[in-house]
Scaffold this motif. Structure first.
Motif, mmCIF file in Angstrom:
data_model
loop_
_atom_site.group_PDB
_atom_site.id
_atom_site.type_symbol
_atom_site.label_atom_id
_atom_site.label_comp_id
_atom_site.label_asym_id
_atom_site.label_seq_id
_atom_site.Cartn_x
_atom_site.Cartn_y
_atom_site.Cartn_z
ATOM 1 N N LEU A 145 8.192 -6.474 -0.368
ATOM 2 C CA LEU A 145 6.899 -6.442 -0.950
ATOM 3 C C LEU A 145 6.389 -5.842 -1.862
ATOM 4 O O LEU A 145 5.380 -4.701 -1.341
ATOM 5 C CB LEU A 145 6.382 -7.781 -0.585
ATOM 6 N N LYS A 146 6.684 -6.087 -3.073
ATOM 7 C CA LYS A 146 5.709 -4.838 -3.718
ATOM 8 C C LYS A 146 4.994 -5.753 -4.500
ATOM 9 O O LYS A 146 3.655 -5.248 -4.730
ATOM 10 C CB LYS A 146 6.286 -4.201 -5.324
ATOM 11 N N PHE A 147 4.685 -6.468 -4.896
ATOM 12 C CA PHE A 147 3.672 -7.848 -5.657
ATOM 13 C C PHE A 147 3.584 -9.026 -4.951
ATOM 14 O O PHE A 147 4.339 -9.561 -4.408
ATOM 15 C CB PHE A 147 3.947 -7.367 -6.904
ATOM 16 N N LEU A 148 2.312 -9.611 -4.710
ATOM 17 C CA LEU A 148 1.738 -10.744 -4.517
ATOM 18 C C LEU A 148 1.319 -11.001 -5.516
ATOM 19 O O LEU A 148 -0.287 -10.408 -5.262
ATOM 20 C CB LEU A 148 0.996 -10.379 -3.585
ATOM 21 N N ILE A 149 1.806 -12.321 -6.141
ATOM 22 C CA ILE A 149 0.503 -12.507 -7.007
ATOM 23 C C ILE A 149 0.245 -14.184 -7.823
ATOM 24 O O ILE A 149 0.842 -14.872 -6.913
ATOM 25 C CB ILE A 149 2.346 -13.030 -8.780
ATOM 26 N N LEU A 150 -0.680 -15.088 -7.098
ATOM 27 C CA LEU A 150 -2.126 -15.740 -6.919
ATOM 28 C C LEU A 150 -1.671 -16.253 -8.334
ATOM 29 O O LEU A 150 -2.931 -16.036 -9.357
ATOM 30 C CB LEU A 150 -3.216 -15.689 -6.079
ATOM 31 N N ASP A 151 -0.606 -17.344 -8.598
ATOM 32 C CA ASP A 151 -0.723 -17.992 -9.902
ATOM 33 C C ASP A 151 -1.934 -19.043 -10.110
ATOM 34 O O ASP A 151 -1.150 -20.260 -9.199
ATOM 35 C CB ASP A 151 0.653 -17.761 -10.857
ATOM 36 N N GLU A 152 -2.183 -19.605 -10.848
ATOM 37 C CA GLU A 152 -4.103 -20.567 -11.172
ATOM 38 C C GLU A 152 -4.238 -20.745 -9.290
ATOM 39 O O GLU A 152 -4.295 -21.622 -8.988
ATOM 40 C CB GLU A 152 -2.489 -22.672 -10.578
ATOM 41 N N ALA A 153 -4.179 -19.640 -8.786
ATOM 42 C CA ALA A 153 -4.792 -19.436 -7.630
ATOM 43 C C ALA A 153 -6.514 -20.235 -7.466
ATOM 44 O O ALA A 153 -6.593 -21.035 -6.261
ATOM 45 C CB ALA A 153 -5.427 -17.815 -8.060
ATOM 46 N N ASP A 154 -6.988 -20.921 -8.566
ATOM 47 C CA ASP A 154 -8.187 -21.965 -8.289
ATOM 48 C C ASP A 154 -7.721 -23.378 -8.039
ATOM 49 O O ASP A 154 -8.011 -24.125 -7.071
ATOM 50 C CB ASP A 154 -9.260 -22.205 -9.645
ATOM 51 N N GLU A 155 -6.469 -24.153 -8.925
ATOM 52 C CA GLU A 155 -5.897 -24.766 -9.035
ATOM 53 C C GLU A 155 -5.560 -24.561 -6.959
ATOM 54 O O GLU A 155 -5.000 -25.740 -6.227
ATOM 55 C CB GLU A 155 -4.220 -25.353 -9.842
ATOM 56 N N GLN A 176 16.237 -6.818 -1.578
ATOM 57 C CA GLN A 176 15.108 -7.466 -1.035
ATOM 58 C C GLN A 176 14.066 -8.250 -1.790
ATOM 59 O O GLN A 176 13.776 -7.845 -3.292
ATOM 60 C CB GLN A 176 14.620 -6.363 0.138
ATOM 61 N N THR A 177 13.498 -8.832 -0.937
ATOM 62 C CA THR A 177 11.892 -9.359 -1.843
ATOM 63 C C THR A 177 11.008 -8.699 -1.988
ATOM 64 O O THR A 177 10.391 -8.267 -1.439
ATOM 65 C CB THR A 177 11.866 -10.929 -1.345
ATOM 66 N N GLN A 178 11.131 -8.462 -3.264
ATOM 67 C CA GLN A 178 10.191 -7.351 -4.201
ATOM 68 C C GLN A 178 8.845 -7.650 -4.480
ATOM 69 O O GLN A 178 7.502 -7.266 -4.521
ATOM 70 C CB GLN A 178 10.265 -6.218 -5.033
ATOM 71 N N VAL A 179 8.920 -9.463 -5.241
ATOM 72 C CA VAL A 179 7.624 -9.543 -5.559
ATOM 73 C C VAL A 179 7.671 -11.433 -4.968
ATOM 74 O O VAL A 179 8.295 -12.091 -4.783
ATOM 75 C CB VAL A 179 8.270 -9.877 -7.477
ATOM 76 N N LEU A 180 6.405 -11.674 -4.931
ATOM 77 C CA LEU A 180 6.202 -13.574 -4.546
ATOM 78 C C LEU A 180 5.366 -13.725 -5.198
ATOM 79 O O LEU A 180 4.297 -13.227 -5.800
ATOM 80 C CB LEU A 180 5.874 -13.447 -3.203
ATOM 81 N N VAL A 181 5.410 -14.961 -6.187
ATOM 82 C CA VAL A 181 4.576 -15.731 -6.535
ATOM 83 C C VAL A 181 4.144 -16.827 -6.146
ATOM 84 O O VAL A 181 4.918 -17.767 -5.707
ATOM 85 C CB VAL A 181 5.412 -15.745 -8.516
ATOM 86 N N LEU A 182 2.884 -16.718 -5.227
ATOM 87 C CA LEU A 182 2.724 -18.396 -4.824
ATOM 88 C C LEU A 182 1.770 -18.949 -6.528
ATOM 89 O O LEU A 182 0.705 -18.959 -7.429
ATOM 90 C CB LEU A 182 0.772 -17.626 -4.278
ATOM 91 N N VAL A 183 2.096 -20.308 -6.470
ATOM 92 C CA VAL A 183 1.905 -21.351 -7.695
ATOM 93 C C VAL A 183 1.343 -22.606 -6.086
ATOM 94 O O VAL A 183 1.872 -22.759 -5.190
ATOM 95 C CB VAL A 183 2.752 -21.836 -8.480
ATOM 96 N N PRO A 184 0.682 -23.046 -7.227
ATOM 97 C CA PRO A 184 0.386 -24.371 -6.678
ATOM 98 C C PRO A 184 1.483 -25.862 -6.498
ATOM 99 O O PRO A 184 0.964 -27.032 -5.332
ATOM 100 C CB PRO A 184 -1.039 -25.136 -7.268
ATOM 101 N N THR A 185 2.525 -26.127 -7.302
ATOM 102 C CA THR A 185 3.135 -26.715 -7.640
ATOM 103 C C THR A 185 4.653 -26.971 -7.384
ATOM 104 O O THR A 185 5.012 -25.168 -8.235
ATOM 105 C CB THR A 185 2.674 -27.538 -8.535
ATOM 106 N N ARG A 186 5.622 -27.893 -7.435
ATOM 107 C CA ARG A 186 6.764 -27.447 -7.187
ATOM 108 C C ARG A 186 6.694 -27.630 -8.992
ATOM 109 O O ARG A 186 8.127 -26.812 -9.149
ATOM 110 C CB ARG A 186 7.175 -28.869 -7.264
#
Length: 198
Positions: free
Chosen positions: A146-156, A70-80
């Protein structure tokens, strides 16, 4: 400090050594033990190029249950481009961990390709906000494990106008999911997200 002293397991240490990554950066020294040894949310301010992907990726990989498909980690990023890079790095780091699967989903690619690849849920999903919402609306992605939600480059992400999307995504997660926010700067909009969700 060494990566071993930070608490990483043998499989991850082997991948780091093979890629000649031998000395932790400052953000890695601070973030890795915190993510491994607490259950708290994290806000990390560090410039691009300081090793943020390893700072969150290594300790998160160590806490995935490979037997739970199952999806345990979601990493959100601004660009492809960042989605592709983060997914590649996580693949490299997890090379010696049996059966951990990562997938990157982003706009500019036919959504049908994503849907086909996600017929079997991936342990880690790296996604741009818009494409993730499309997949959530179609009930292709389940965030219930989901265990972790990660916002990477959140300001971008906020600079690109993704604030309403981020709001919807955070609300789609269980309230107790651990949130790790990585940003280069701390503008007012980021502080608002931290107050509201973290």
């Amino acid at each position: 400090m060494t990566f071993s002293e930070l608490g990483l397991n043998t499989a991850l240490l082997k991948s780091l050594a093979e890629n000649n990554i031998l000395t932790p950066s400052e953000i890695q020294e601070k973030a890795i033990p915190f993510i491994l040894n607490t259950n708290k949310n994290l806000v990390a301010v560090a410039q691009t190029g300081t090793g943020k992907t390893a700072a969150f990726g290594l300790p998160v990989l160590q806490q995935i249950d490979p037997s739970l498909q199952q999806t345990q980690v979601l990493v959100l990023v601004p660009t492809r481009e960042l989605a592709q890079q983060v997914a590649k790095d996580l693949f490299v780091f997890s090379r010696h961990i049996v059966r951990i699967h990562t997938e990157a989903v982003y706009g500019g690619k036919k959504i049908e390709e994503n849907i086909k690849k996600l017929e079997i849920p991936r342990h880690i999903l790296v996604a741009t906000p818009g494409r993730l919402l499309d997949l959530l609306d179609r009930k292709i992605v389940d965030l219930g494990y989901l265990k972790f939600l990660i916002l990477d480059e959140a300001d971008e992400m906020l600079n690109m106008g993704f604030e309403p999307d981020i709001d919807r995504i955070v609300r789609a997660c269980k309230p107790k999911v651990r949130k790790l926010l990585f940003t280069s700067t701390l503008p007012a909009a980021i502080k608002q997200i931290i107050r509201q969700y973290m």
